[in-house]
Structures are given as C-alpha cells and as structure tokens.
Design a protein around this motif. Structure first.
Motif, PDB file in Angstrom:
ATOM      1  N   LEU A   1      25.661  62.440  19.338  1.00  0.00           N
ATOM      2  CA  LEU A   1      26.720  61.450  18.737  1.00  0.00           C
ATOM      3  C   LEU A   1      28.149  61.396  19.486  1.00  0.00           C
ATOM      4  N   LEU A   2      28.322  62.632  19.656  1.00  0.00           N
ATOM      5  CA  LEU A   2      29.553  62.640  20.450  1.00  0.00           C
ATOM      6  C   LEU A   2      29.588  61.876  21.838  1.00  0.00           C
ATOM      7  N   LYS A   3      28.318  62.051  22.418  1.00  0.00           N
ATOM      8  CA  LYS A   3      28.064  61.213  23.856  1.00  0.00           C
ATOM      9  C   LYS A   3      27.938  59.678  23.388  1.00  0.00           C
ATOM     10  N   GLU A   4      27.372  59.338  22.357  1.00  0.00           N
ATOM     11  CA  GLU A   4      27.194  57.888  21.871  1.00  0.00           C
ATOM     12  C   GLU A   4      28.825  57.326  21.441  1.00  0.00           C
ATOM     13  N   LEU A   5      29.252  58.202  20.818  1.00  0.00           N
ATOM     14  CA  LEU A   5      30.905  57.567  20.613  1.00  0.00           C
ATOM     15  C   LEU A   5      31.986  57.599  21.845  1.00  0.00           C
ATOM     16  N   GLY A   6      31.300  58.358  22.976  1.00  0.00           N
ATOM     17  CA  GLY A   6      32.035  58.406  24.168  1.00  0.00           C
ATOM     18  C   GLY A   6      33.492  59.260  24.046  1.00  0.00           C
ATOM     19  N   LEU A   7      32.958  60.502  23.107  1.00  0.00           N
ATOM     20  CA  LEU A   7      33.838  61.518  22.981  1.00  0.00           C
ATOM     21  C   LEU A   7      33.654  62.731  23.735  1.00  0.00           C
ATOM     22  N   PRO A   8      34.612  63.544  24.020  1.00  0.00           N
ATOM     23  CA  PRO A   8      34.362  64.786  25.029  1.00  0.00           C
ATOM     24  C   PRO A   8      33.457  65.690  24.539  1.00  0.00           C
ATOM     25  N   SER A   9      32.701  66.563  25.072  1.00  0.00           N
ATOM     26  CA  SER A   9      31.860  67.647  24.512  1.00  0.00           C
ATOM     27  C   SER A   9      32.690  68.757  24.349  1.00  0.00           C
ATOM     28  N   THR A  10      33.738  69.034  24.605  1.00  0.00           N
ATOM     29  CA  THR A  10      34.609  70.152  24.636  1.00  0.00           C
ATOM     30  C   THR A  10      35.167  70.257  23.235  1.00  0.00           C
ATOM     31  N   ASN A  11      35.312  71.499  22.959  1.00  0.00           N
ATOM     32  CA  ASN A  11      35.862  71.871  21.697  1.00  0.00           C
ATOM     33  C   ASN A  11      37.460  71.489  21.422  1.00  0.00           C
ATOM     34  N   VAL A  12      37.617  70.480  20.772  1.00  0.00           N
ATOM     35  CA  VAL A  12      39.338  70.052  20.658  1.00  0.00           C
ATOM     36  C   VAL A  12      40.030  70.826  20.028  1.00  0.00           C
ATOM     37  N   HIS A  13      39.346  71.475  19.032  1.00  0.00           N
ATOM     38  CA  HIS A  13      39.989  72.445  17.796  1.00  0.00           C
ATOM     39  C   HIS A  13      40.104  73.868  18.536  1.00  0.00           C
ATOM     40  N   GLU A  14      39.665  74.191  19.659  1.00  0.00           N
ATOM     41  CA  GLU A  14      39.795  75.537  20.248  1.00  0.00           C
ATOM     42  C   GLU A  14      41.269  76.238  19.927  1.00  0.00           C
ATOM     43  N   GLY A  15      41.067  77.516  19.359  1.00  0.00           N
ATOM     44  CA  GLY A  15      42.203  78.167  18.980  1.00  0.00           C
ATOM     45  C   GLY A  15      42.903  77.884  17.629  1.00  0.00           C
ATOM     46  N   HIS A  16      42.249  76.721  16.895  1.00  0.00           N
ATOM     47  CA  HIS A  16      42.877  76.487  15.635  1.00  0.00           C
ATOM     48  C   HIS A  16      42.001  76.949  14.566  1.00  0.00           C
TER      49      HIS A  16
END
Length: 197
Positions: A106-121
């Motif tokens: 789904l991330l790929k389908e929506l054109g979103l990065p596969s990286t963890n954007v919440h890293e450290g949160h």
C-alpha cells in the motif's frame, strides 16, 4: 507504558496537520517548472485533502507499529514459559508479518516512502526500542507481564487508529486493509484475554 491521549481520529488528524509523519501528499502534483506565469494571473494550488492525508498517515503509522510488534511477538514465541502464550505469540507474529506485506504494498501504491518516518518517536501503541530493551531484561513471569502489557496496548491502539481510517480515509485499498485489521484485532484481543487473564 505510553499514555494514549485523545481519540484515534484526533490522533490521525494531528499527524496529518502537524506533519509529524513527514507525509508527502498522495493528492499533490509537483508544479511544472517550465510553465510560465502571466503577470496578474493566479496560480491554481493543489492542496491535499484531509482524507487522502489520513490514508497516508495511517499506513505510515501502522507499518512501524507492526514492525515493532513482530519483534516483541517473536521474542515471546521464543522466551515465554507459558506454552499457550508462546503459541499465540507465534501465530500473531505470522499474522502481523502478512499484514506488513499488505502495508508495504500500500505504501508503494500510494507513492509513499518505505522508510520509517516515525523513527525515534514514541507513539501510543508502538513497540519502541526501549520497550524491547525492557522486555529483553525481564525473565519468566516478569517477561510475560511486560509482554502482555505492551502487546495489549499495541493491539488496542492499532484497532482504534484503524477504525478512524475506516471512518475518515478515502483510499479504498487503505480502508479495506484497515477494516480487516480492526476485525483481526478484535479476535486477537479476545485470544489474549483468554490466555492472560
């Protein structure tokens, strides 16, 4: 244990509005660099819809939530002294891995990065590196207590956030996955209650 503040819908809205998730909009098109602008003409702006941003915020939150849960579940499947808890954790880890496959697609389908954007949160319901350290340091019944508290919080919060996606999202694939996840979490929480009363 991390406190859960506000409703899941409010939580997703805050992620969307504050940019906590660094969510690129799936609705926004990049401006054409070579398009000339006539003097006095207004340039149309493309603003991401809240619902489209909600879909992105949801999948970008659920992916690391499941990744952390898989680590904790794998640990419990290996280390729990209760055979029922060990078996339940193994089955749930397998189910979460299958969900991760759908989330990454789904991330790929929506054109979103596969990286963890919440890293450290430290988000509600997310199993953090600190949580994993705490679990590794415990043994026997103490480990099982830590595990049950952390995994219950994960299951409850991921269900809440996914219900908000079902209600507020706009992408059919995201809403379908969220609905499946809500149903799964209800059964998983029932199973946990039967084992860890």
């Amino acid at each position: 244990m991390k406190a859960v503040r506000g409703t899941a819908a409010t939580f997703l809205a805050l992620l969307t509005v504050t940019g906590c998730s660094s969510t690129p909009s799936v609705d926004r098109e990049p401006p054409a660099a070579s398009t000339p602008v006539r003097p006095g003409a207004t340039q149309p702006t493309s603003v991401p819809t809240l619902s489209g941003a909600t879909d992105a915020a949801w999948v970008q939150l659920m992916t690391p939530m499941n990744e952390g849960a898989v680590e904790l579940l794998t640990m419990a499947a290996d280390r729990s002294t209760d055979p029922r808890l060990r078996s339940w954790a193994k089955d749930l880890a397998d189910a979460h891995r299958a969900e991760l496959g759908r989330m990454r697609a789904l991330l790929k389908e929506l054109g979103l990065p596969s990286t963890n954007v919440h890293e450290g949160h430290e988000m509600p319901g997310m199993v953090t590196p600190g949580d994993l350290t705490q679990a590794r340091a415990a043994e026997g019944a103490a480990f099982e207590k830590v595990f049950v508290v952390q995994i219950r919080e994960h299951l409850e919060q991921s269900a809440h956030v996914s219900r908000s996606e079902v209600d507020a999202g706009s992408e059919a694939a995201a809403k379908k996955l969220a609905a499946a996840l809500v149903e799964a979490r209800e059964g998983e929480l029932d199973g946990l209650r039967r084992i860890a009363t």
